[in-house]
Design a protein around this motif. Structure first.
Motif, short mmCIF file in Angstrom:
data_model
loop_
_atom_site.label_atom_id
_atom_site.label_comp_id
_atom_site.label_asym_id
_atom_site.label_seq_id
_atom_site.Cartn_x
_atom_site.Cartn_y
_atom_site.Cartn_z
N VAL A 62 -4.58 8.10 1.99
CA VAL A 62 -4.12 8.43 3.24
C VAL A 62 -4.65 7.67 4.45
CG1 VAL A 62 -3.67 10.33 4.75
CG2 VAL A 62 -2.74 10.51 2.50
N PRO A 63 -5.64 7.73 4.60
CA PRO A 63 -6.37 7.25 5.63
C PRO A 63 -6.36 5.75 5.74
CG PRO A 63 -8.00 8.65 4.59
CD PRO A 63 -6.83 8.73 3.69
N ALA A 64 -6.10 5.04 4.77
CA ALA A 64 -6.07 3.78 4.54
C ALA A 64 -4.66 3.32 5.00
CB ALA A 64 -6.26 3.05 3.25
N LEU A 65 -3.75 4.15 4.84
CA LEU A 65 -2.29 3.88 5.12
C LEU A 65 -2.22 3.99 6.86
CD1 LEU A 65 -0.06 5.87 2.85
CD2 LEU A 65 0.27 3.43 3.02
N ALA A 66 -2.75 4.72 7.03
CA ALA A 66 -2.74 4.91 8.74
C ALA A 66 -3.27 3.86 9.51
CB ALA A 66 -3.41 6.54 8.87
N ARG A 67 -4.44 3.51 8.80
CA ARG A 67 -5.23 2.17 9.64
C ARG A 67 -4.54 0.87 9.03
NH1 ARG A 67 -9.66 4.98 7.20
NH2 ARG A 67 -9.81 3.53 5.70
N TRP A 68 -3.87 0.58 8.12
CA TRP A 68 -3.37 -0.73 7.70
C TRP A 68 -2.11 -0.87 8.37
CZ3 TRP A 68 1.47 -0.63 4.61
CH2 TRP A 68 1.78 -2.05 4.24
N ASP A 69 -1.12 0.03 8.71
CA ASP A 69 0.08 -0.37 9.52
C ASP A 69 0.65 0.96 9.85
OD1 ASP A 69 2.57 -1.31 10.67
OD2 ASP A 69 3.00 -2.37 9.14
N PRO A 70 0.19 1.59 11.06
CA PRO A 70 0.49 3.13 11.35
C PRO A 70 2.06 3.06 11.55
CG PRO A 70 -1.41 2.28 12.84
CD PRO A 70 -1.00 1.01 12.19
N ALA A 71 2.77 2.12 11.88
CA ALA A 71 4.26 2.42 12.33
C ALA A 71 4.78 2.46 10.89
CB ALA A 71 4.70 1.26 13.02
N PHE A 127 -6.37 13.02 -6.11
CA PHE A 127 -7.44 12.34 -5.56
C PHE A 127 -7.40 11.02 -4.87
CE2 PHE A 127 -11.64 10.02 -5.73
CZ PHE A 127 -12.44 10.93 -4.86
N VAL A 128 -6.85 10.06 -5.80
CA VAL A 128 -6.69 8.85 -4.97
C VAL A 128 -5.45 8.94 -4.06
CG1 VAL A 128 -5.71 6.57 -5.72
CG2 VAL A 128 -7.01 7.83 -7.24
N SER A 166 -5.41 15.65 4.31
CA SER A 166 -5.87 14.31 4.57
C SER A 166 -4.62 13.58 5.51
CB SER A 166 -6.07 13.40 3.36
OG SER A 166 -6.37 12.02 3.61
N ALA A 167 -3.53 13.97 5.07
CA ALA A 167 -2.20 13.55 5.85
C ALA A 167 -2.11 14.08 7.27
CB ALA A 167 -0.74 13.82 5.16
N ALA A 168 -2.68 15.53 7.49
CA ALA A 168 -2.56 15.99 8.70
C ALA A 168 -3.61 15.26 9.47
CB ALA A 168 -2.93 17.36 8.61
N ARG A 169 -4.84 15.18 9.21
CA ARG A 169 -5.75 14.44 10.02
C ARG A 169 -5.33 13.09 10.30
NH1 ARG A 169 -8.94 17.56 6.24
NH2 ARG A 169 -9.11 16.01 4.78
N ALA A 170 -4.88 12.28 9.23
CA ALA A 170 -4.47 11.00 9.59
C ALA A 170 -3.41 10.97 10.65
CB ALA A 170 -3.99 10.16 8.23
N LEU A 171 -2.30 11.63 10.54
CA LEU A 171 -1.16 11.62 11.70
C LEU A 171 -1.79 12.28 12.87
CD1 LEU A 171 1.45 13.25 9.36
CD2 LEU A 171 1.74 11.21 10.60
N LEU A 176 0.82 -1.19 -0.13
CA LEU A 176 0.10 0.04 -0.13
C LEU A 176 0.74 1.31 -0.06
CD1 LEU A 176 -2.98 0.72 0.13
CD2 LEU A 176 -3.02 0.73 2.33
N THR A 177 1.89 1.12 0.73
CA THR A 177 2.96 2.28 0.69
C THR A 177 3.38 2.64 -0.67
OG1 THR A 177 4.69 0.95 1.58
CG2 THR A 177 3.44 2.38 3.00
N ALA A 178 3.95 1.64 -1.22
CA ALA A 178 4.47 1.77 -2.77
C ALA A 178 3.09 2.43 -3.51
CB ALA A 178 4.97 0.47 -3.22
N ALA A 179 1.97 1.78 -3.41
CA ALA A 179 1.14 2.20 -4.34
C ALA A 179 0.74 3.74 -4.15
CB ALA A 179 -0.25 1.44 -4.02
#
Length: 86
Positions: free
Chosen positions: A19-28, A13-14, A48-53, A2-5
């Motif tokens: 971003v939220p999926a990244l944060a939920r998937w594996d936060p570390a 837009f994508v 989106s990154a700000a909210r996820a962080l 997911l990080t590579a994608a």
């Protein structure tokens, strides 16, 4: 995976939606891509990154990162998201 994608995705837009999926998937593992997204060329991705962080606090201390981003961010939408995240 997911990080590579996320890194390879040309559509802002994508990226903003990933971003939220990244944060939920594996936060570390998502910390560095999310920090990098704070300087994305698209304001929606940065917001989106700000909210996820912000959602990763207090498990991962990111307040200093968010504060630095807020100090240099010119876009009001992103600044608002950064303040909410703090």
């Amino acid at each position: 995976a997911l990080t590579a994608a996320f890194a390879a995705e040309p559509s802002a837009f994508v990226r903003a939606e990933l971003v939220p999926a990244l944060a939920r998937w594996d936060p570390a593992r998502a910390l560095e891509p999310l920090r990098a997204a704070l300087v994305d060329g698209d304001a929606h991705v940065r917001a989106s990154a700000a909210r996820a962080l912000g959602d990763l606090e207090p498990e991962f201390p990111v307040a200093a990162t968010l504060r630095r981003a807020w100090e240099s961010e010119p876009n009001p939408l992103v600044r608002s998201a950064l303040l909410e995240a703090l």
